[in-house]
Design an enzyme around this catalytic site. Structure first.
Site, PDB file in Angstrom:
ATOM      1  CG  ASP A 173      20.445  10.317  30.995  1.00  0.00           C
ATOM      2  OD1 ASP A 173      20.338  11.481  31.426  1.00  0.00           O
ATOM      3  OD2 ASP A 173      19.510   9.491  31.030  1.00  0.00           O
ATOM      4  CB  SER A 233      13.185   9.478  34.484  1.00  0.00           C
ATOM      5  OG  SER A 233      14.028  10.452  35.073  1.00  0.00           O
ATOM      6  CG  HIS A 269      16.863  11.973  31.170  1.00  0.00           C
ATOM      7  ND1 HIS A 269      17.242  10.874  31.900  1.00  0.00           N
ATOM      8  CD2 HIS A 269      15.702  12.405  31.717  1.00  0.00           C
ATOM      9  CE1 HIS A 269      16.370  10.664  32.867  1.00  0.00           C
ATOM     10  NE2 HIS A 269      15.418  11.569  32.780  1.00  0.00           N
TER      11      HIS A 269
END
Length: 422
Positions: free
Chosen positions: A331, A203, A360
């Site tokens: 996502d 991320s 995610h």
């Protein structure tokens, strides 16, 4: 909806992917390595879309038992002073520190001094997501097979203020804060001269890692990297999140987490910064947090200017090591529309693996396993043990010159570091 959780997998790549020599004398390429590393993606059919997959992460499973020892590093950057922490995976131990994340204790000075080695084990340097740390479950799942194999050394660089680490200079981190990972990679190369070094980011950490690898270009000390759930274009992801009710919910959760992070370091914030602590504690959404913190700290005029400058989508063009990006089309945070497809297609050193399902950093399978563990570990093991890394001779980063004596530099940023020769 994909049939019973069976996600489709697609690969985006250059027409002539990077050629790689294998240790057995045969030749392959980066695309084939990524394809061979990626197993079929069969996810839990009850978690049928990206929102459900992502929200399932709030179910607090214990996750794999990974043990760490922590070292506090003094920053060697002339401007961005202070300290940050690195957690090194170790054998199981019982001397946990109450104020640290679970199964984590500090190194003794003697034990840390004994770390340098001439061994040739591959070493993995990991960057976590927003406000996370080495304790995150998605991260522990990802590195567990490498830990269990006994063939890897692994450490996690905690962003400043995260994972119960102190903020000693008033500086937290931003999405292009590459100075700490750069210092750790240089430190690892100096202290473990024979180890091939690799990187994995998740991320926000994937965005930082991508920026770092792009900035280093052909001089990058890493031999390969994996970016998982990278938001790539932060301006696009911010706008996507703000346009829907669920997106604003994610923004609220992330904003709340960042408020808590600042609250944990209230004394330091008040002592070392000109941030308005009360205004920060009154924000609701992540973009409001960035307006109150990132713009004030770094001098950006707006949070949108920060997002544009800190994005890693252009940095993809500067990458000169084998690089695999792993993303999910559904996502809801690192949205698909932010993926730099054209930039990936222009760079033979990069391959994108995109699954149609996964959410995610989720990719939950039946039984609670996490699918992303396998392509990450398979890629790293293939690169470390099957590929002749010394045969990779990266070429200089193309500045994309035109006939009119102009050029595009993919890692030139608008934020200028003044009076510093780093």
């Amino acid at each position: 909806m994909d049939w019973f959780g069976r996600a489709k997998i697609s690969f985006t790549h250059h027409t002539s992917p990077l050629t790689l020599q294998q240790k057995d004398g045969t030749t392959t390429d980066l695309l084939k390595v990524c394809e061979q590393a990626t197993p079929p993606c069969q996810l839990n059919p009850l978690l049928f879309n990206g929102h459900v997959q992502t929200m399932w992460t709030v179910v607090k499973e214990h996750g794999p038992q990974i043990y760490y020892r922590r070292k506090i590093f003094d920053s060697d950057h002339k401007l961005y002073a202070g300290t940050f922490t690195v957690d090194f995976v170790t054998e199981p131990h019982q001397d946990f520190e109450e104020k640290l994340p679970p199964r984590t204790a500090y190194f003794s000075e003697q034990d840390f001094a004994n770390l340098p080695s001439d061994d040739s084990k591959p070493m993995l340097i990991v960057l976590h997501g927003l406000s996370g740390g080495s304790h995150e479950i998605y991260l522990r799942h990802a590195i567990l097979p490498l830990v269990e194999s006994g063939k890897w050394e692994i450490c996690v660089v905690n962003s400043r203020g995260c994972a119960n680490s102190a903020v000693t200079s008033g500086l937290f981190f931003n999405a292009r804060a590459t100075w700490d990972i750069r210092q750790v990679v240089k430190w690892a190369r100096q202290n473990f001269p024979n180890r091939p070094l690799f990187g994995v980011g998740f991320s926000l950490g994937a965005n930082i890692l991508t920026n770092y690898v792009g900035e280093e270009g052909e001089g990058c000390l890493l031999k390969g990297a994996v970016a998982v759930g990278n938001p790539f274009n932060l301006d696009v992801t911010n706008r996507a999140l703000r346009r829907t009710h669920l997106g604003r919910l994610y923004q609220r959760v992330m904003g709340t987490n960042m408020k808590k992070l600042v609250a944990n370091h209230k004394e330091t914030v008040l002592k070392y910064t000109n941030l308005d602590y009360d205004r920060i504690q009154n924000i609701t959404y992540l973009n409001e947090f960035d307006r109150e913190v990132q713009t004030v700290t770094w001098g950006y005029p707006t949070e949108d200017a920060y997002y544009r400058d800190a994005s890693s989508c252009d940095a993809v063009l500067g990458i000169r090591i084998p690089f695999m990006a792993l993303s999910a089309a559904d996502d809801p945070i690192a949205v698909e529309e932010a993926i730099p497809y054209q930039e990936i297609k222009q760079n033979p050193y990069t391959v994108l693996c995109l699954t149609s399902l996964g959410g995610h950093l989720s990719w939950f399978e039946l039984g609670g396993g996490r699918w992303h563990t396998r392509p990450i570990c398979n890629f790293l093991n293939k690169m470390a043990f099957d590929i002749d890394l010394d045969a990779i001779k990266p070429d200089a980063c193309d500045k994309f010159d035109s006939q009119f004596r102009t050029h595009f530099d993919p890692v030139q940023r608008k934020l200028q570091i003044l009076d510093v020769d780093q």
